[in-house]
Scaffold this active site. Structure first.
Site, PDB file in Angstrom:
ATOM      1  N   HIS B 247       0.822  -1.205   0.000  1.00 25.84           N
ATOM      2  CA  HIS B 247       0.000   0.000   0.000  1.00 25.84           C
ATOM      3  C   HIS B 247       0.862   1.262   0.000  1.00 25.84           C
ATOM      4  O   HIS B 247       0.566   2.225  -0.687  1.00 25.84           O
ATOM      5  CB  HIS B 247      -0.901  -0.023   1.244  1.00 25.84           C
ATOM      6  CG  HIS B 247      -1.894   1.090   1.291  1.00 25.84           C
ATOM      7  ND1 HIS B 247      -3.185   0.956   0.834  1.00 25.84           N
ATOM      8  CD2 HIS B 247      -1.784   2.362   1.728  1.00 25.84           C
ATOM      9  CE1 HIS B 247      -3.818   2.098   0.995  1.00 25.84           C
ATOM     10  NE2 HIS B 247      -3.002   2.964   1.540  1.00 25.84           N
ATOM     11  N   HIS B 320     -10.655   3.268  -1.682  1.00 23.39           N
ATOM     12  CA  HIS B 320     -10.873   2.763  -0.325  1.00 23.39           C
ATOM     13  C   HIS B 320     -11.709   1.497  -0.422  1.00 23.39           C
ATOM     14  O   HIS B 320     -12.832   1.440   0.056  1.00 23.39           O
ATOM     15  CB  HIS B 320     -11.551   3.830   0.532  1.00 23.39           C
ATOM     16  CG  HIS B 320     -10.896   3.979   1.869  1.00 23.39           C
ATOM     17  ND1 HIS B 320     -11.580   4.185   3.026  1.00 23.39           N
ATOM     18  CD2 HIS B 320      -9.598   3.932   2.227  1.00 23.39           C
ATOM     19  CE1 HIS B 320     -10.740   4.263   4.040  1.00 23.39           C
ATOM     20  NE2 HIS B 320      -9.527   4.118   3.585  1.00 23.39           N
ATOM     21  N   ASN B 321     -11.130   0.486  -1.097  1.00 23.26           N
ATOM     22  CA  ASN B 321     -11.895  -0.713  -1.451  1.00 23.26           C
ATOM     23  C   ASN B 321     -12.065  -1.681  -0.298  1.00 23.26           C
ATOM     24  O   ASN B 321     -13.167  -2.126  -0.004  1.00 23.26           O
ATOM     25  CB  ASN B 321     -11.199  -1.446  -2.605  1.00 23.26           C
ATOM     26  CG  ASN B 321     -10.879  -0.511  -3.747  1.00 23.26           C
ATOM     27  OD1 ASN B 321     -11.563   0.490  -3.920  1.00 23.26           O
ATOM     28  ND2 ASN B 321      -9.853  -0.813  -4.508  1.00 23.26           N
ATOM     29  N   ARG B 341      -7.784  15.000   2.773  1.00 27.06           N
ATOM     30  CA  ARG B 341      -6.561  15.414   3.474  1.00 27.06           C
ATOM     31  C   ARG B 341      -5.335  15.390   2.574  1.00 27.06           C
ATOM     32  O   ARG B 341      -4.295  15.916   2.949  1.00 27.06           O
ATOM     33  CB  ARG B 341      -6.332  14.516   4.703  1.00 27.06           C
ATOM     34  CG  ARG B 341      -7.352  14.704   5.805  1.00 27.06           C
ATOM     35  CD  ARG B 341      -6.889  14.052   7.106  1.00 27.06           C
ATOM     36  NE  ARG B 341      -6.678  12.624   6.964  1.00 27.06           N
ATOM     37  CZ  ARG B 341      -7.600  11.680   7.101  1.00 27.06           C
ATOM     38  NH1 ARG B 341      -8.839  12.020   7.413  1.00 27.06           N
ATOM     39  NH2 ARG B 341      -7.316  10.419   6.955  1.00 27.06           N
ATOM     40  N   GLU B 547      -4.666   4.408  12.501  1.00 25.09           N
ATOM     41  CA  GLU B 547      -5.064   5.226  11.366  1.00 25.09           C
ATOM     42  C   GLU B 547      -6.307   6.033  11.704  1.00 25.09           C
ATOM     43  O   GLU B 547      -7.091   6.390  10.812  1.00 25.09           O
ATOM     44  CB  GLU B 547      -5.263   4.343  10.130  1.00 25.09           C
ATOM     45  CG  GLU B 547      -3.948   3.721   9.717  1.00 25.09           C
ATOM     46  CD  GLU B 547      -4.036   2.753   8.551  1.00 25.09           C
ATOM     47  OE1 GLU B 547      -5.068   2.691   7.889  1.00 25.09           O
ATOM     48  OE2 GLU B 547      -3.029   2.053   8.325  1.00 25.09           O
ATOM     49  N   GLN B 549      -8.848   8.759  12.128  1.00 22.72           N
ATOM     50  CA  GLN B 549      -9.026   9.762  11.074  1.00 22.72           C
ATOM     51  C   GLN B 549      -8.823  11.198  11.567  1.00 22.72           C
ATOM     52  O   GLN B 549      -8.555  11.431  12.735  1.00 22.72           O
ATOM     53  CB  GLN B 549     -10.440   9.625  10.511  1.00 22.72           C
ATOM     54  CG  GLN B 549     -10.692   8.298   9.849  1.00 22.72           C
ATOM     55  CD  GLN B 549     -10.003   8.212   8.507  1.00 22.72           C
ATOM     56  OE1 GLN B 549     -10.206   9.046   7.643  1.00 22.72           O
ATOM     57  NE2 GLN B 549      -9.159   7.220   8.331  1.00 22.72           N
ATOM     58  N   SER B 784      -3.972  -0.106  -6.185  1.00 22.35           N
ATOM     59  CA  SER B 784      -4.526  -0.996  -5.172  1.00 22.35           C
ATOM     60  C   SER B 784      -4.481  -2.381  -5.812  1.00 22.35           C
ATOM     61  O   SER B 784      -5.182  -2.652  -6.779  1.00 22.35           O
ATOM     62  CB  SER B 784      -5.957  -0.555  -4.865  1.00 22.35           C
ATOM     63  OG  SER B 784      -6.649  -1.575  -4.199  1.00 22.35           O
TER      64      SER B 784
END
Lengths: 274, 992
Positions: B247, B320-321, B341, B547, B549, B784
């Protein structure tokens, strides 16, 4: 008495998101000084509402509308004190007493209704008599709506207007009066400023999607009895230029967007009356 | 003790949410219930007196005009089943957070970290249901058990006096703080066990590189100096695994690949990314010379191009799968607020001006049994839609462009592409805004949300297929308002020069953001103890990797510290100093003053060995279906218009605010009834200027079944056509490529990896060929690579998919064009040649066939046509222009007619075509580089003069009579239908 410099304030922060175009609308409408002021600057006392003539409460999602649209911010405005210990809500009441003007659009209208600043029947500023809640469809919608404007209304923002075509962009725009008596009084006093209608812009309609949210009596906007405090769900600041019109590439559309008149009326009123 | 405040609508007030749920029970679950009403529940986990509770209930928690409330007693009265749904401990609770803030204000108190308000909702269902039915509704519609829990009460079993007991879903963590040490000096099996059990997603050779590093004498000596032993700490392993994840590191795109084509010809490619993507941009920029409009490419969170004398534009598209597969709402919401962001954290930060969204789902009408851990595509559709709605609308960013692609291979992993553009002044306080700099001594400051266990292992999770052990902590909910407050603050701080550098916290959290920023100064020292937590009990590695947000990391010069922190506090934004940047060459992490990780920066960022891979291309062979050319193609046209890939997406579009910020020029919907399908969006980001931003995209995964080279060529061509349809200028244009692939790495589970890698190579070759041919510099992108689902014997892989997005400008928005037919009597033109290219078409899909010939793009001819069309548009000679894509000419003509509310007559004999003798092929071939254009009769000559030297023809006329009539090759009518009839076919499919 007349004054030259009209000062407009657009309050931002905590989830507002139409402040830039609302400030632009004030400028296009003729306001001389236009400031976008973050709510925290009012709290810190860096800026004071009382230094302005025209208060704009722009659309957005105050606090995410998490407790119902504009609800949490209504509480904040009601109870917040500035760094100098002054009540912001008192500032607003003084502002109104001074003959100044307030425009709340979309989330700003929801805020005015929940703070009880419209319709404030018989001068009862601070008593909530109406509300705006979930659209009958249960969904947020962005679509343009025709509005018929009551010419007899005391609203200083809509003088000379009989119809409007503006976008609505909300999930909680259904207007509900507290009871039948409130509705009657709103109608008797001509405080119902704008209603959803069809393309003919003659009479109010309840049919979806012309009436996009199921508002009682198709009410889209109301004012207080002075006509100086006005709240409306549709967005005049989103139609300032003819290319905002959804069919400008196929229909003759005047150069100036229909929303400008609201802001020009505001500025002209202040120039004459302040 | 905890208290419950229940709030419901008064009986005379319509409960729109309840009604929507009732409709979804019917539509989605095919169950009938009589009525649903809702009650909002606030569980207040604080010691409060009854006066205080009443003040809360009557004040912020209810609306006196329409609602009623009860405290510690149930409001529920009439129902057959009551289902209460709340969030699991630790899941972001936006309503609860706002309720707590309102409480603090109203009661004038500052709640402690444990004193919280939790929101939940009751659904009161009236209907003839058994418990299993109620459970079905709870599980498959109302609650996602990964993040929510529910309780079900029957009318008989409900306690009408006390109701549901008050229970606060506090996070209770009792584990002592520890830093584990892991011995890497072990066997291969042991190394792989460590990688697997810790979800590191590292291969054996990568683990061995780690082993070698920790065994080095100099490394050991240095570790001793900072108080670390010879073994790796868990903090170090996690930081390395995240930094080295597919990633974050794009290992496949940077691999050395031996590619063999269909003739066995071998090519060695050292990095697809460098050769084809960066290579294309290099070539375009050098050809542009002085005209080069790229400002910053591939080095920052998003690409930057120049916009006008005072501004630059920033654009980034992300996917964002994996999270969206597990929790579509949260996954999509964090997808959109997450990509926000990126432009915010590019250069010195930009103001966000629009979002785009493209989704790939299995059909919402899917009827087969669902494999384990897979949500029904309709639930994914609605969840993703709502996530993007909340993320975009609440952030005040218009969602202006998008599409939805359907293919049942997206059942295992849906694709959720989210894009965001920003605008920034070229200079801020006299210095260029697009560069990044960090100086030793600058403070590491984190702003925005707090850290929880949410999103831990997101980076490594999305570097794997969806499997049984996929971690549920990877799922999180976004909080757009906390982010909006932070954005307001950061743009103010930016303009006052209060920070030097900014980047976002996305995948990998602080580990990634601080690790990347530390490269500018060559080192950092950060104490995790200082980090603000949502709740106690996080291990040091979790704090570093979370992570969670809504966070940005900044480098703040020490002299600006006070002003920065004060401004943050005044604007209601949390900001914390976590340490400082240094030039030691080490990524040095402490917890409460004690070292928990100390890694060589060089090793951390450049220590990963390059992968060596094989790719073998064997072109698949498919035949055209045996189908006759029908005498009457009207039913076929209606069927095509109704297909999910072609039909109207208005129901989704309307729920996105596409006009906020006031600059809307071409909206997603056009035409006489504001409901035609626009090709691209145009908006004015600076309200007193007439220069517009144009944004468009192309995506056509079906062509991958034949050749990914042409799939990419077509996606680029489609994006460019859409861009040109509204009047976009070829000058100043930029492209973004977003690859979503199925795993191309060899393993037992993946026998055809070499083919999939060859597909990837070919896609990159096309990207290079067409980006350079069209002079579209690539400025940013993302890949991805693990879009597979493997559980048990079942494997579902997506078709290789590239989304190509284009951003650019139109010099004067008053020259923009929409796709709807405008006036009776206007001649109708088709531009470009129609060929026998129905491979991968929607038409052949009707026959469940792929077909032989995929559309190919002749870039040289196309570019000539595009320049001519641009000339005609800038002279105002084009009244409408619509792209020919899915469903071909037939669909494009019909959409042009019914969107304009006008009829049309067309003669197929006049359509410029190569070797086609069938009406259906002429109508539905998906040959590229074609447009349908209408022109004012008086402009006919001038228009044709502009187009001279290109393939085009006048093929029909716009009519007053609302009939759509097409004459075929043998002069008989092959399509005849009323336009409203056609429009209804096009609108009905997804009208829910």
């Amino acid at each position: 008495m007349s004054r030259k410099n009209i000062r407009a304030l657009v309050v931002s922060g905590n989830g507002t998101n139409c402040e830039v175009e609302m400030a632009h609308a004030c400028r296009v409408g003729g306001a001389d000084d236009v400031d976008i002021v973050h709510f925290s600057q009012l709290l810190q006392g860096e800026k004071s509402l009382l230094d302005y003539d025209f208060l704009n409460l722009p659309g957005g999602f105050l606090d995410g509308d998490d407790l119902g649209s504009a609800k949490a911010h209504a509480i904040r405005l009601r109870y917040a004190r500035t760094a100098h210990g002054e009540s912001l809500f008192d500032h607003i009441l003084t502002f109104i007493q001074q003959g100044k003007i307030i425009l709340g659009i979309c989330n700003g209208f929801q805020l005015l209704a929940k703070l009880g600043l419209v319709p404030a029947l018989n001068g009862a500023y601070g008593t909530q008599a109406t509300t705006l809640t979930f659209n009958d469809s249960g969904t947020f919608e962005d679509r343009w709506a025709y509005l018929t404007v009551k010419e007899k209304s005391p609203c200083i923002f809509t003088r000379g207007l009989s119809s409007l075509y503006l976008p609505v962009r909300h999930g909680e725009g259904k207007f509900i009066p507290g009871d039948a008596a409130v509705l009657q009084e709103l109608q008797d006093k001509n405080l119902v400023v704008a209603q959803y209608t069809d393309r003919s812009c003659e009479k109010a309609v309840m049919d979806y999607p012309l009436n996009p949210n199921g508002s009682v009596e198709a009410i889209a906007g109301i004012c207080d009895e002075t006509g100086r405090v006005f709240g409306m769900m549709p967005h005049p600041e989103a139609y300032l230029h003819y290319t905002n019109h959804p069919r400008w590439t196929r229909e003759p559309v005047p150069e100036e967007g229909m929303g400008v008149a609201i802001f020009r009326n505001a500025v002209e009123y202040l120039k004459k009356n302040l | 003790m905890a208290h419950r405040i229940e709030v419901g609508f008064k009986s005379a007030i319509r409960d729109a949410l309840g009604e929507k749920v009732r409709k979804r029970i019917k539509d989605d679950l095919n169950m009938a219930v009589a009525a649903v009403r809702t009650i909002e529940v606030y569980t207040v986990d604080m010691d409060l007196g009854s006066d205080e509770l009443t003040a809360l209930a009557a004040g912020p928690f209810s609306d006196p005009v329409i609602q009623e409330y009860l405290i510690d007693r149930p409001l529920a009265r009439e129902f057959d089943w009551l289902i209460e749904v709340g969030l699991r401990p630790g899941v972001t609770d936006n309503v609860g957070r706002t309720a707590r803030e309102a409480l603090a204000l109203l009661l004038n108190r500052s709640p402690s970290i444990d004193e919280k308000v939790y929101a939940s909702r009751q659904y009161l269902i009236c209907g003839d249901l058994d418990r299993a039915g109620a459970e079905h509704i709870a599980k498959d519609l109302l609650a996602n058990e990964l993040i929510q829990h529910f309780e079900i009460f029957s009318r008989a079993a409900f306690d009408y006096e006390r109701g549901v007991p008050a229970k606060a879903p506090r996070v209770r963590e009792s584990a002592a703080l520890t830093v584990e040490e892991i011995d890497l000096n072990d066997s291969a099996e042991e190394l792989m066990r460590i990688s697997r059990e810790r979800l590191l997603a590292l291969s054996l050779s990568e683990m061995k590189v780690l082993q070698a590093y920790f065994a080095r004498e100099d490394v050991r000596a240095q570790r001793q100096q900072v108080g670390l032993g010879a073994r790796a700490t868990d903090v170090e392993l996690e930081a390395l695994a995240q930094t080295w994840s597919e990633h974050c590191k794009h290992k496949i795109f940077n691999a050395a690949i031996e590619y063999a084509d269909e003739r066995g010809q071998q090519t060695v490619i050292n990095s697809l990314f460098d050769t084809y993507i960066r290579g294309a941009t290099r070539k375009v920029r050098s050809k542009l010379g002085d005209r080069d409009w790229c400002v910053s490419v591939f080095t920052d969170n998003a690409g930057i191009i120049s916009w006008d004398d005072h501004h630059n534009l920033v654009f980034k598209v992300e996917t964002h799968n994996s999270p969206s597969a597990l929790d579509p709402y949260g996954g999509a919401l964090t997808g959109i607020v997450g990509v926000n962001r990126d432009p915010l954290g590019t250069g010195k930060g930009s103001r966000l001006i629009f979002n785009t969204d493209v989704f790939c789902f299995a059909t919402p009408f899917y009827e087969e049994p669902l494999p384990p851990r897979i949500l029904h595509p309709r639930r994914i559709y609605e969840g993703v839609r709502e996530g993007v709605e909340h993320g975009g609308n609440k952030s005040g960013i218009p969602t202006v462009n998008g599409s939805i692609v359907f293919d049942d291979r997206f059942l295992g992993k849906p694709l959720v592409y989210c894009g965001t553009a920003g605008i920034m002044p070229r200079e801020i306080l006299g210095a260029p805004s697009h560069t990044k700099e960090v100086r030793p001594g600058d403070l590491i400051v984190m702003t925005g949300g707090r850290i929880g266990k949410d999103g831990i292992h997101g980076a490594t999770f999305s570097s794997e297929e969806l499997h049984e052990g996929s971690p549920v902590t990877a799922v999180q909910i976004g909080d757009p308002i906390t982010q909006k407050r932070m954005i307001d603050f950061l743009l103010t701080a930016r303009d006052r020069g209060l920070y030097r550098c900014i980047t976002d916290n996305g995948a990998g959290g602080l580990s990634s953001s601080v690790g990347e920023m530390a490269q500018h100064s060559n080192g950092c020292e950060l104490d995790l103890k200082a980090a603000p937590l949502k709740y106690a009990g996080l291990q040091p590695w979790e704090i570093l990797l979370s992570e969670a947000q809504e966070r940005m990391t900044l480098a703040v010069p020490p002299k600006e510290r006070e002003e920065f922190m004060t401004l943050a506090q005044n604007m209601g934004v949390e900001a914390t100093v976590l340490g400082h940047f240094i030039d030691s060459g080490y990524f040095h992490i402490l917890y409460d003053g004690k070292t928990v990780a100390c890694l060589d920066m060089q090793f951390l960022h450049a220590g990963l060995p390059r992968m060596q891979l094989l790719a073998v291309w064997k072109p698949p062979r498919h035949r055209d279906p045996e189908c006759a050319d029908p005498v009457d193609s009207t039913p076929l046209l209606k069927k095509l218009l109704a297909r999910p890939n072609i039909c109207s997406k208005e129901a989704v579009v309307r729920q996105y605010d596409h006009e906020v910020q006031g600059g809307s020029v071409i909206k997603p919907l056009s035409g006489i009834a504001n409901d035609g399908p626009s090709d691209a969006a145009v908006l004015r980001p600076v309200l007193d200027s007439l220069q517009g931003v144009v944004v468009s995209h192309g995506i056509c995964p079906r062509y991958s079944d034949l050749d990914t080279y042409h799939m990419v060529a077509c996606a680029i061509d489609e994006a460019l056509r859409n861009f040109l349809c509204v009047g976009g200028s070829l000058e100043g244009i930029a492209g973004l490529d977003n690859f979503c692939w199925c795993d191309p790495l060899p393993s037992e589970k993946n026998p055809d990896a070499e083919y999939k890698l060859a597909q990837l190579v070919r896609a990159n070759m096309a990207l290079y060929d067409y980006a350079t041919a069209y002079m579209v510099p690539l400025i940013s992108g993302k890949d991805s690579m693990k879009n597979d689902y493997i559980i048990g014997a079942l494997k579902i892989s997506i078709p290789p998919t590239v989304l190509f997005s284009i951003i650019g400008r139109i010099d004067d928005v008053r020259k923009a064009v929409t796709m709807d037919a405008k006036s009776v009597g206007d001649p109708v033109y088709v531009l470009g040649e129609t060929r026998d290219e129905l491979g991968g078409s929607e038409y052949f899909s009707l026959y469940n066939s792929i077909g032989a010939q995929v559309p190919a793009v002749d870039a040289k001819k196309a570019l000539k046509l595009y320049r001519s069309l641009g000339k005609a548009m800038s002279r105002g000679l084009v009244r409408s222009c619509h792209d020919c894509s899915d469903g071909g000419l037939g669909v494009a003509l019909a959409e042009t007619a019914f969107s304009g509310g006008l009829g049309m007559t067309v003669d197929l004999k006049k359509v410029p075509a190569a070797k086609i003798s069938r009406n259906d092929f002429l109508l539905f071939s998906e040959s590229q580089s074609r447009f349908v254009v209408t022109v004012a009769p008086d402009d006919r000559k001038d228009f044709e003069r502009c187009l001279k030297g290109n393939i085009f023809a006048e093929i029909g006329i716009v009519e007053k009579d609302p009939q759509f009539r097409i004459t075929g090759l043998n002069d008989t009518i092959v399509i005849e239908a009323g336009i409203f009839d056609l429009k209804e076919s096009w609108q009905k499919t997804l009208r829910f």
